[in-house]
Motif scaffolding. Sequence first.
Motif, PDB file in Angstrom:
ATOM      1  N   GLY A 181       0.786  -1.224   0.000  1.00 31.39           N
ATOM      2  CA  GLY A 181       0.000   0.000   0.000  1.00 31.39           C
ATOM      3  C   GLY A 181       0.816   1.271   0.000  1.00 31.39           C
ATOM      4  N   GLY A 182       2.143   1.164   0.078  1.00 40.47           N
ATOM      5  CA  GLY A 182       2.991   2.350   0.167  1.00 40.47           C
ATOM      6  C   GLY A 182       3.304   3.011  -1.154  1.00 40.47           C
ATOM      7  N   ASP A 183       2.690   2.534  -2.231  1.00 37.22           N
ATOM      8  CA  ASP A 183       2.977   3.096  -3.558  1.00 37.22           C
ATOM      9  C   ASP A 183       2.516   4.545  -3.676  1.00 37.22           C
ATOM     10  N   ILE A 184       1.437   4.923  -2.987  1.00 36.40           N
ATOM     11  CA  ILE A 184       0.995   6.318  -3.030  1.00 36.40           C
ATOM     12  C   ILE A 184       2.109   7.222  -2.531  1.00 36.40           C
ATOM     13  N   ALA A 185       2.687   6.856  -1.380  1.00 36.62           N
ATOM     14  CA  ALA A 185       3.782   7.656  -0.830  1.00 36.62           C
ATOM     15  C   ALA A 185       5.003   7.624  -1.745  1.00 36.62           C
ATOM     16  N   ALA A 186       5.309   6.447  -2.294  1.00 41.29           N
ATOM     17  CA  ALA A 186       6.474   6.336  -3.171  1.00 41.29           C
ATOM     18  C   ALA A 186       6.322   7.235  -4.399  1.00 41.29           C
ATOM     19  N   ILE A 187       5.145   7.202  -5.022  1.00 36.25           N
ATOM     20  CA  ILE A 187       4.934   8.032  -6.214  1.00 36.25           C
ATOM     21  C   ILE A 187       4.889   9.508  -5.822  1.00 36.25           C
ATOM     22  N   MET A 188       4.370   9.796  -4.641  1.00 34.51           N
ATOM     23  CA  MET A 188       4.414  11.174  -4.142  1.00 34.51           C
ATOM     24  C   MET A 188       5.866  11.647  -4.063  1.00 34.51           C
ATOM     25  N   GLN A 241      -6.974   5.518  -5.549  1.00 37.03           N
ATOM     26  CA  GLN A 241      -6.113   6.679  -5.356  1.00 37.03           C
ATOM     27  C   GLN A 241      -4.686   6.391  -5.839  1.00 37.03           C
ATOM     28  N   THR A 242      -4.232   5.153  -5.687  1.00 34.35           N
ATOM     29  CA  THR A 242      -2.897   4.793  -6.162  1.00 34.35           C
ATOM     30  C   THR A 242      -2.814   4.908  -7.677  1.00 34.35           C
ATOM     31  N   ILE A 243      -3.849   4.431  -8.369  1.00 29.95           N
ATOM     32  CA  ILE A 243      -3.870   4.572  -9.825  1.00 29.95           C
ATOM     33  C   ILE A 243      -3.861   6.048 -10.208  1.00 29.95           C
ATOM     34  N   GLY A 244      -4.628   6.857  -9.488  1.00 28.40           N
ATOM     35  CA  GLY A 244      -4.608   8.292  -9.742  1.00 28.40           C
ATOM     36  C   GLY A 244      -3.227   8.886  -9.575  1.00 28.40           C
ATOM     37  N   LEU A 264       1.918  11.110 -12.040  1.00 32.89           N
ATOM     38  CA  LEU A 264       3.331  11.054 -12.415  1.00 32.89           C
ATOM     39  C   LEU A 264       3.501  11.104 -13.924  1.00 32.89           C
ATOM     40  N   LEU A 265       2.693  10.330 -14.638  1.00 28.17           N
ATOM     41  CA  LEU A 265       2.808  10.283 -16.095  1.00 28.17           C
ATOM     42  C   LEU A 265       2.396  11.607 -16.731  1.00 28.17           C
ATOM     43  N   LEU A 266       1.383  12.255 -16.173  1.00 29.71           N
ATOM     44  CA  LEU A 266       0.902  13.508 -16.753  1.00 29.71           C
ATOM     45  C   LEU A 266       1.933  14.639 -16.636  1.00 29.71           C
ATOM     46  N   LEU A 267       2.747  14.623 -15.595  1.00 29.08           N
ATOM     47  CA  LEU A 267       3.697  15.721 -15.382  1.00 29.08           C
ATOM     48  C   LEU A 267       4.608  15.941 -16.585  1.00 29.08           C
TER      49      LEU A 267
END
Length: 763
Positions: free
Chosen positions: A287-294, A383-386, A391-394
């Motif tokens: 579940g830590g992918d949100i933080a990682a991508i952040m 939310q993780t998919i979002g 990241l990709l949109l940036l």
Amino acid sequence: MDTGDGKGAATPREYSGSTGGWGSLEGIARVALRERATPGAIETLSRQNKPGGYMCTSCAWAKPPNPHAFEFCENGAKATIWDLTTARCRSEFFARHTVTELRDMGDYELEMQGRLTQPLRYDAGTDRYLPVSWDTAFTAIGQKLRELDPKSVTFYASGKAALEPSYLYALFARMYGHNNLPDSSNMCHETTSVGLKKVTGSPVGTCTFEDLSKCDAIFYFGQNPGTNSPRILHPLKDAVERGCKIIVFNPLKEKGLIEFTDPQNPLQMTVGTPTKMNHMYLQVRPGGDIAAIMGLCKRVLERETAAKAAGAAPVLDHGFIDQHTHGIDDFLAKLDATGWDEIEADSGLSRADLEAAADIYCAAERVIGIYGMGLTQHVHGGQTIGMLVNLLLLRGNIGREGAGCNPIRGHSNVQGQRTVGITEKPELAPNDKYRELFGFEPPMEEGHTTVTFLEALLTGENKGFIGLGGNLAMAVPEHQRVHKAWAEMELTVHIATKLNTTHCMPGKSAWILPCLVRAEEDMQASGPQSVSMEDSFSHIYGSQGRRTPAGELLKSELAIVAGLAKATLDPNPQARWDEWTADYGLVRDLIARTWPEQFHDMNTRMWQAGGFYRGNAAHDRIWKTESGKAEFTTPTVLNACGVERTADRFHLVTLRSNDQFNTTIYGHSDRLRGLSGSRMIVLVSPAEMQRLGLVEGQRVTLVGDAGDDEVREVGGLTVTPYDLPDGTLAGYFPELNPLVPLWYHDEMSKTPAAKGVPVKIRA
């Protein structure tokens, strides 16, 4: 060395070889010998996933226009051999065993009995399945369905059924009067269909197969290709060898993303060395992918600020952001307000590693984000998919060559089933076309997802169940309560190729209807039939079976669906079930008339090399969202698990083994993790073993710790040391499913959150 007193450092289990190679060939041979596959299995494998050939019933990976000599993987070959076994499960077997006895056998032993060969009816008096005729089965089932309220009946679909029977199955359900059409997508990737649609306007991935040959970097999240989609390893290997960098985020170090030996490369198989697959491997917490991508995004913004101050070229794609996106200001504010300490704590990763990964992202012109169920099966998976899309949109990495968002789907046609109408959401069904083509008013009430079906089952509201394949009762959460309620249904009907545990929970009226497998010849009134399916890249392919059917009484899935519909529904001159059964091309004509832009000339185009592309608006930067643009989203949490970890609460990740596809167990070897034998194990890091005083081989019980009053336990698990992040455990699906609360699911899609289950260890 483990000292035996819980104070030593246990050595984690590990596989010394690479993915692919001789180990893969040995795995195929082992299953082939045990199943005593038909002689035609070799010819089927030679045609597998090739233009004009037979399309694998395993994963939904692409079937390229220029295939390898052997265009199948280890698990794809196992699936074909498993289907084409010479073992038969005949009436004599059922005469020897009560259903109560069968239920205690377990799925592996049940499926090892071989192919089902005749329709069966459950007889409560003898507690046995008895052979019956097709006419008897259709008539009795149809009569029972007419007695039940349609909204109290659920039509479930496994992801293997092809487009043609899937289209008729959805039509049958709506003509009957409900939208209760969950499928295996609800169990795995429905978060993609809901979450990705919200931010890009498309419910499926935006990449094409060709994009993999043109990307500069791949950010790979929560998926194990060595076991679940091995054919992806070939394009990944090619990408690495031309200089593409793969950055992996996954709690377990999966061998397929570490090194790969190409079984079709004689030099590499003999004197060569394996290909190193990743540039960085970051063991993120569940579940830590949100933080990682952040953290990745935070570093990208830092690089943008530094470039602006230095007068250098911008890091962000401002033209793309301005023209094609909405909501970036709120997201940037969230980035600014989120500290690195929070990011490190929730992801389990260091700032230095995340900055290094982000620097690779910034240096790459074209980036693909690949993900699997490690992202989707969480309470906040949407939310993780979002966040991945953020990241990709940036840097404009959606909607251009060599870039995009690429979920890896499971079952061979799970994406296609949704495409042709198997959905519980009436707004996604082709209702106007139903009215035009078939002259009836379709139901407009939202139907059951898998979770809401189970909720209705537990309250007694769901009275009937038809399963188009699958072993749903074992795949779902909350086994103890669900299994008790399953047999209370008035009607259970299973369309199946082999026996499984769900069949051994018969309702008051219960039937097993045996069907052909995709590799077998499907002979109907107009001649041999073909079917079609959709891959993860939105391409449609034809498939032709040639093997002699396992029994003379077997019917195709389409013929069974049509037979049930004809026996259940009032006559309708526009519902030509007999004609559709005689000629599947007529069903494809219906699909083309229902979605003319995507499926025109389907009967011809599905035989093109590489299939035909049905299109994807987001791939063309047409955003079918509320704003008309791609959406930046602002996460409300940094960890996607719904219950926080504590000193004695772990997050459990459920896994498939190397000898497994979903609930089908081919054997008891998990070669790529260095594990074999019993599946009743729990993987624990050596550091956690030492902290808790556990020793290798010790028997423990996992106890649910979700914070409600339900008692959920799985005992008899053997402690096995494995390289895992702090606070993480792992073990096998479906054996550990009883620990997953029914309410513990993704907020958007209701996909069970099986990749971060809160549990405690009881020694």
